[in-house]
Design a protein around this motif. Structure first.
Motif, PDB file in Angstrom:
ATOM      1  N   SER A   1       0.789  -1.210   0.000  1.00  0.00           N
ATOM      2  CA  SER A   1       0.000   0.000   0.000  1.00  0.00           C
ATOM      3  C   SER A   1       0.828   1.270   0.000  1.00  0.00           C
ATOM      4  CB  SER A   1      -0.895   0.000   1.228  1.00  0.00           C
ATOM      5  OG  SER A   1      -1.392   1.269   1.423  1.00  0.00           O
ATOM      6  N   GLY A   2       1.712   1.319  -0.983  1.00  0.00           N
ATOM      7  CA  GLY A   2       2.495   2.530  -1.196  1.00  0.00           C
ATOM      8  C   GLY A   2       3.056   3.110   0.078  1.00  0.00           C
ATOM      9  N   ASP A   3       3.721   2.302   0.845  1.00  0.00           N
ATOM     10  CA  ASP A   3       4.182   2.820   2.117  1.00  0.00           C
ATOM     11  C   ASP A   3       5.305   3.825   1.934  1.00  0.00           C
ATOM     12  OD1 ASP A   3       5.083   2.677   5.060  1.00  0.00           O
ATOM     13  OD2 ASP A   3       3.200   1.596   4.880  1.00  0.00           O
ATOM     14  N   GLY A   4       6.496   3.344   1.716  1.00  0.00           N
ATOM     15  CA  GLY A   4       7.717   4.124   1.651  1.00  0.00           C
ATOM     16  C   GLY A   4       7.516   5.610   1.456  1.00  0.00           C
ATOM     17  N   ASP A   5       7.759   6.081   0.238  1.00  0.00           N
ATOM     18  CA  ASP A   5       7.615   7.507   0.027  1.00  0.00           C
ATOM     19  C   ASP A   5       6.147   7.873  -0.050  1.00  0.00           C
ATOM     20  OD1 ASP A   5       8.386   7.341  -3.539  1.00  0.00           O
ATOM     21  OD2 ASP A   5       7.164   6.101  -2.231  1.00  0.00           O
ATOM     22  N   GLY A   6       5.369   6.953  -0.592  1.00  0.00           N
ATOM     23  CA  GLY A   6       3.999   7.250  -0.938  1.00  0.00           C
ATOM     24  C   GLY A   6       3.141   7.805   0.162  1.00  0.00           C
ATOM     25  N   ASP A   7       2.748   6.961   1.106  1.00  0.00           N
ATOM     26  CA  ASP A   7       1.673   7.436   1.969  1.00  0.00           C
ATOM     27  C   ASP A   7       2.198   7.982   3.285  1.00  0.00           C
ATOM     28  OD1 ASP A   7       0.729   4.671   3.833  1.00  0.00           O
ATOM     29  OD2 ASP A   7       2.300   4.684   2.339  1.00  0.00           O
TER      30      ASP A   7
ATOM     31  N   ILE B   1       5.479   0.039  11.050  1.00  0.00           N
ATOM     32  CA  ILE B   1       6.587  -0.922  11.048  1.00  0.00           C
ATOM     33  C   ILE B   1       6.221  -2.163  10.219  1.00  0.00           C
ATOM     34  CG2 ILE B   1       7.947  -2.464  12.508  1.00  0.00           C
ATOM     35  CD1 ILE B   1       7.700  -0.286  14.716  1.00  0.00           C
ATOM     36  N   THR B   2       5.034  -2.728  10.472  1.00  0.00           N
ATOM     37  CA  THR B   2       4.697  -3.964   9.748  1.00  0.00           C
ATOM     38  C   THR B   2       4.464  -3.681   8.263  1.00  0.00           C
ATOM     39  OG1 THR B   2       2.353  -3.761  10.301  1.00  0.00           O
ATOM     40  CG2 THR B   2       3.688  -5.127  11.745  1.00  0.00           C
ATOM     41  N   PHE B   3       3.683  -2.637   7.968  1.00  0.00           N
ATOM     42  CA  PHE B   3       3.434  -2.307   6.563  1.00  0.00           C
ATOM     43  C   PHE B   3       4.728  -1.881   5.879  1.00  0.00           C
ATOM     44  CE2 PHE B   3      -1.052  -1.417   4.852  1.00  0.00           C
ATOM     45  CZ  PHE B   3      -1.484  -2.635   5.314  1.00  0.00           C
ATOM     46  N   GLY B   4       5.561  -1.133   6.614  1.00  0.00           N
ATOM     47  CA  GLY B   4       6.828  -0.686   6.041  1.00  0.00           C
ATOM     48  C   GLY B   4       7.699  -1.881   5.668  1.00  0.00           C
ATOM     49  N   THR B   5       7.825  -2.828   6.613  1.00  0.00           N
ATOM     50  CA  THR B   5       8.604  -4.035   6.344  1.00  0.00           C
ATOM     51  C   THR B   5       8.002  -4.804   5.179  1.00  0.00           C
ATOM     52  OG1 THR B   5       8.991  -4.151   8.719  1.00  0.00           O
ATOM     53  CG2 THR B   5       9.566  -6.096   7.427  1.00  0.00           C
ATOM     54  N   CYS B   6       6.676  -4.911   5.216  1.00  0.00           N
ATOM     55  CA  CYS B   6       5.975  -5.654   4.183  1.00  0.00           C
ATOM     56  C   CYS B   6       6.211  -5.012   2.814  1.00  0.00           C
ATOM     57  CB  CYS B   6       4.495  -5.670   4.518  1.00  0.00           C
ATOM     58  SG  CYS B   6       3.594  -6.979   3.720  1.00  0.00           S
ATOM     59  N   PHE B   7       6.155  -3.689   2.784  1.00  0.00           N
ATOM     60  CA  PHE B   7       6.333  -2.962   1.518  1.00  0.00           C
ATOM     61  C   PHE B   7       7.756  -3.139   0.989  1.00  0.00           C
ATOM     62  CE2 PHE B   7       7.459   1.055  -0.676  1.00  0.00           C
ATOM     63  CZ  PHE B   7       6.591   0.947  -1.745  1.00  0.00           C
ATOM     64  N   LEU B   8       8.738  -2.965   1.871  1.00  0.00           N
ATOM     65  CA  LEU B   8      10.131  -3.065   1.429  1.00  0.00           C
ATOM     66  C   LEU B   8      10.471  -4.483   0.963  1.00  0.00           C
ATOM     67  CD1 LEU B   8      11.934  -0.792   4.052  1.00  0.00           C
ATOM     68  CD2 LEU B   8      11.418  -0.307   1.647  1.00  0.00           C
TER      69      LEU B   8
ATOM     70  N   THR C   1       4.573 -12.721   6.652  1.00  0.00           N
ATOM     71  CA  THR C   1       4.266 -12.695   8.084  1.00  0.00           C
ATOM     72  C   THR C   1       3.852 -11.298   8.551  1.00  0.00           C
ATOM     73  OG1 THR C   1       5.871 -14.467   8.399  1.00  0.00           O
ATOM     74  CG2 THR C   1       5.156 -13.295  10.359  1.00  0.00           C
ATOM     75  N   THR C   2       4.576 -10.275   8.107  1.00  0.00           N
ATOM     76  CA  THR C   2       4.188  -8.923   8.530  1.00  0.00           C
ATOM     77  C   THR C   2       2.847  -8.539   7.911  1.00  0.00           C
ATOM     78  OG1 THR C   2       5.536  -8.003   6.737  1.00  0.00           O
ATOM     79  CG2 THR C   2       6.507  -8.025   8.934  1.00  0.00           C
ATOM     80  N   GLY C   3       2.580  -9.030   6.703  1.00  0.00           N
ATOM     81  CA  GLY C   3       1.281  -8.764   6.094  1.00  0.00           C
ATOM     82  C   GLY C   3       0.154  -9.348   6.938  1.00  0.00           C
ATOM     83  N   LEU C   4       0.333 -10.591   7.356  1.00  0.00           N
ATOM     84  CA  LEU C   4      -0.708 -11.231   8.174  1.00  0.00           C
ATOM     85  C   LEU C   4      -0.844 -10.535   9.524  1.00  0.00           C
ATOM     86  CD1 LEU C   4       0.008 -15.001   7.390  1.00  0.00           C
ATOM     87  CD2 LEU C   4      -1.934 -13.628   6.604  1.00  0.00           C
TER      88      LEU C   4
ATOM     89  N   HIS D   1      -0.813  -6.542  -7.473  1.00  0.00           N
ATOM     90  CA  HIS D   1      -0.315  -6.352  -6.114  1.00  0.00           C
ATOM     91  C   HIS D   1       0.771  -5.268  -6.119  1.00  0.00           C
ATOM     92  CE1 HIS D   1      -0.231  -8.033  -2.059  1.00  0.00           C
ATOM     93  NE2 HIS D   1       1.077  -8.136  -2.064  1.00  0.00           N
ATOM     94  N   TYR D   2       1.631  -5.320  -7.122  1.00  0.00           N
ATOM     95  CA  TYR D   2       2.714  -4.345  -7.213  1.00  0.00           C
ATOM     96  C   TYR D   2       2.164  -2.950  -7.492  1.00  0.00           C
ATOM     97  CZ  TYR D   2       6.695  -1.761  -9.087  1.00  0.00           C
ATOM     98  OH  TYR D   2       7.641  -0.813  -9.333  1.00  0.00           O
ATOM     99  N   TRP D   3       1.295  -2.844  -8.469  1.00  0.00           N
ATOM    100  CA  TRP D   3       0.835  -1.510  -8.851  1.00  0.00           C
ATOM    101  C   TRP D   3      -0.056  -0.884  -7.784  1.00  0.00           C
ATOM    102  CZ3 TRP D   3       3.664   1.003 -11.922  1.00  0.00           C
ATOM    103  CH2 TRP D   3       4.317   0.382 -12.991  1.00  0.00           C
ATOM    104  N   VAL D   4      -0.842  -1.691  -7.116  1.00  0.00           N
ATOM    105  CA  VAL D   4      -1.644  -1.123  -6.028  1.00  0.00           C
ATOM    106  C   VAL D   4      -0.722  -0.629  -4.909  1.00  0.00           C
ATOM    107  CG1 VAL D   4      -3.345  -1.620  -4.250  1.00  0.00           C
ATOM    108  CG2 VAL D   4      -3.705  -2.438  -6.565  1.00  0.00           C
TER     109      VAL D   4
END
Lengths: 168, 160, 247
Positions: free
Chosen positions: A2-8, B45-52, B86-89, B156-159
């Protein structure tokens, strides 16, 4: 996700900001906000552009249905159901124990939701038994049993403590 | 420009000026700024880890020419992808409770106070929709429950 | 909503709890029922009395939910947590030859082609080298222990046997800095072939595996031969390989 990094970062900061926008921001704060908003919108634009330029893979209409569906299911179904549960609980369960029951319900609900396709038997395929191979109904029962056993222990602890303190 | 954006809109009629749909509609003290921001940090933290880790996975599968992944440590992808799922869940309860704590603000009156306020609220829609979307379709995908008709990894990537 | 002033004033936990208990006894009407009675949070975080969970209680419950989810699913990737793996879509030891399968030979529509006794592996570089099944199995075999990690999050250690990819490349006079493509018997699909760059192609741990955990590869694991390389997503560990070409 969900566009974390720079995005949101911008949007998240907005979500958490106690005051509505505009009220007494310093120049620096305003500039930072503009940068964050611009970054957020750029990320959003990049994502939407990506979704639309690969329609064969992303099926924009179907993806949009899932995007909007998710938020609708949450706001129209999940939140009212939670409120109803909370209201019912406030009538049914006495106060010292209600918090524990609520907590256990939160844990149970989250666990059940994240494993929903598994215990409902969705997904997988007949020729691949290594996908979703476990007896998930039973396993969910074990996990929830442990959660509620923990909750029961907490409640017993509370009852004992309340008795020791004496009625009063 | 700044003034125009932050200028207050004319005050709406008193009837819609304050609070949720009806008085005491959200009695729980848990719809609370501090809980929300605590959960926001955890979710960050969880979303950040999940995103990276999601980016790592994406660019491992579709590496641009200038990027070559190392073959060591042999467990690198195991760790990043394990963390990703795991961080996503783990984000499921964090996101839901976070949304719960801020839910009354959906009914905030007046609905919009200024142009920036309106834009701010509007941009939250794709953010929240995207978050729910990523978690829901991710959960369905790892169970190989393909109820969606789009190609998961690309969408998933583009969203994201 | 802000903290109730009388609660933020401080005081020892015990006092607060007793006060809360007293209030509870007195609580009667619905209004008060909802507003009153704090616990779990013990007022330490300045939580106002509520009908149930305090803010701290909510945070604890949410944290517990996240922890329970992690504990019961992370076992699909973390060997130490495997016994707790109750609610993950995979179990690292469940599948043919003790290893999960992501895509079966039937789903990939290669079941017939892969079983064909006339199978030949072709390595195409400056020179073109072909191997039939007997020749493939006669090549010097190596054994490596490598995890396989699926993009869906599960991963499992396994022991793989077979010729090193770099030896095959050398035999076809493929330069050491070349990127190659490994092609599957699959006729269609986004994952029918994958590119291997030099770092992985030349790694001594990268095999064109013909065996798994002490036996011949099973069909669903990529028989007659599959790519297995360190630190590489599962979807790129191409199965049912029949061609390796210089790009």
């Amino acid at each position: 996700m969900s566009g974390d990094g720079d995005g949101d970062t911008g949007a998240r900061a907005d979500a958490d900001a106690p005051a509505p926008a505009g009220a007494g921001l310093s120049v620096g704060g305003f500039a930072l906000r503009v940068v964050l908003v611009a970054a957020g919108l750029a990320a959003l634009g990049y994502g939407v552009d990506g979704l639309l330029t690969m329609p064969r893979a992303t099926r924009p209409s179907n993806a949009a249905a899932w995007l909007i569906g998710g938020i609708v299911v949450h706001d129209v179904l999940l939140v009212p159901a939670t409120m109803l549960a909370g209201f019912t609980l406030s009538r049914l369960v006495r106060a010292p124990y209600r918090a524990v029951v609520q907590g256990a319900l939160i844990v149970s609900g989250a666990v059940a939701l994240m494993s929903l396709p598994l215990w409902r038997g969705y997904g997988g395929s007949v020729d691949n038994p290594s996908v979703n191979p476990l007896p998930y109904g039973r396993n969910l029962a074990i996990v929830l049993g442990a959660v509620w056993a923990g909750a029961a222990l907490l409640m017993i602890g509370r009852a004992v403590r309340a008795r020791r303190t004496g009625p009063g | 420009m700044a003034r125009m954006l932050s200028g207050r809109l004319p005050d709406p009629p008193a009837a819609v000026r304050r609070g949720p749909p009806w008085a005491g509609a959200f009695p729980s003290t848990l719809h609370d700024q501090r809980v929300a921001s605590l959960l926001g940090i955890a979710l960050g933290i969880t979303f950040g880890t999940c995103f990276l880790t999601g980016l790592v996975s994406h660019f491992m599968q579709h590496p641009p020419n200038w990027l070559s992944w190392p073959s060591r440590p042999v467990w690198l992808y195991r760790v990043t992808q394990g963390l990703h799922v795991t961080t996503g869940l783990a984000s499921v309860p964090l996101l839901l409770v976070k949304l719960w704590t801020v839910y009354p603000r959906l009914w905030e009156r007046p609905p919009v106070r200024s142009v920036t306020h309106a834009l701010e609220r509007l941009t939250l829609v794709p953010l929240i929709a995207g978050s729910i979307f990523q978690l829901a379709t991710g959960i369905a995908n790892i169970a190989q429950w393909y109820r969606f008709h789009f190609f998961f990894t690309v969408t998933h990537y583009w969203v994201a | 909503m802000s903290a109730a002033p009388e609660r933020t004033a401080g005081g020892r936990e015990g006092n607060l709890r007793r006060e809360g208990d007293r209030r509870r006894e007195g609580a009667g009407g619905a209004e008060q029922d909802l507003e009153d009675q704090g616990n779990l949070g013990n007022g330490r975080d300045g939580a106002p009395p509520t009908g149930g969970l305090t803010r701290r209680g909510l945070a604890v419950a949410t944290g517990t939910a996240a922890a329970v989810i992690v504990a019961t699913t992370a076992g699909q990737a973390v060997p130490a947590l495997a016994p707790l793996d109750l609610l993950a879509p995979r179990r690292p030891d469940l599948g043919p030859q003790g290893l999960p399968v992501n895509r079966t030979a039937r789903a990939a529509r290669v079941a017939v082609a892969a079983r064909d006794p006339g199978y030949r592996l072709e390595v195409v570089g400056t020179r073109r080298v072909g191997y039939d099944l007997a020749q493939l199995h006669a090549l010097p075999s190596h054994t490596v222990r490598l995890p396989i990690t699926c993009v869906e999050g599960w991963s499992a250690d396994a022991t793989w046997h077979g010729p090193r990819l770099r030896d095959l490349l050398d035999a076809a006079l493929i330069p050491v800095d070349a990127t190659i493509r490994v092609e599957s018997l699959e006729a269609h699909g986004g994952y029918r072939a994958s590119e291997v760059r030099p770092a992985h192609a030349r790694d001594p741990l990268t095999l064109l595996a013909t065996g798994l955990n002490g036996a011949d590869l099973e069909l669903d694991h990529g028989y007659p031969a599959r790519l297995i390389a360190p630190d590489r997503p599962g979807v790129l560990q191409t199965k049912w390989v029949h061609r390796v070409v210089l790009l």
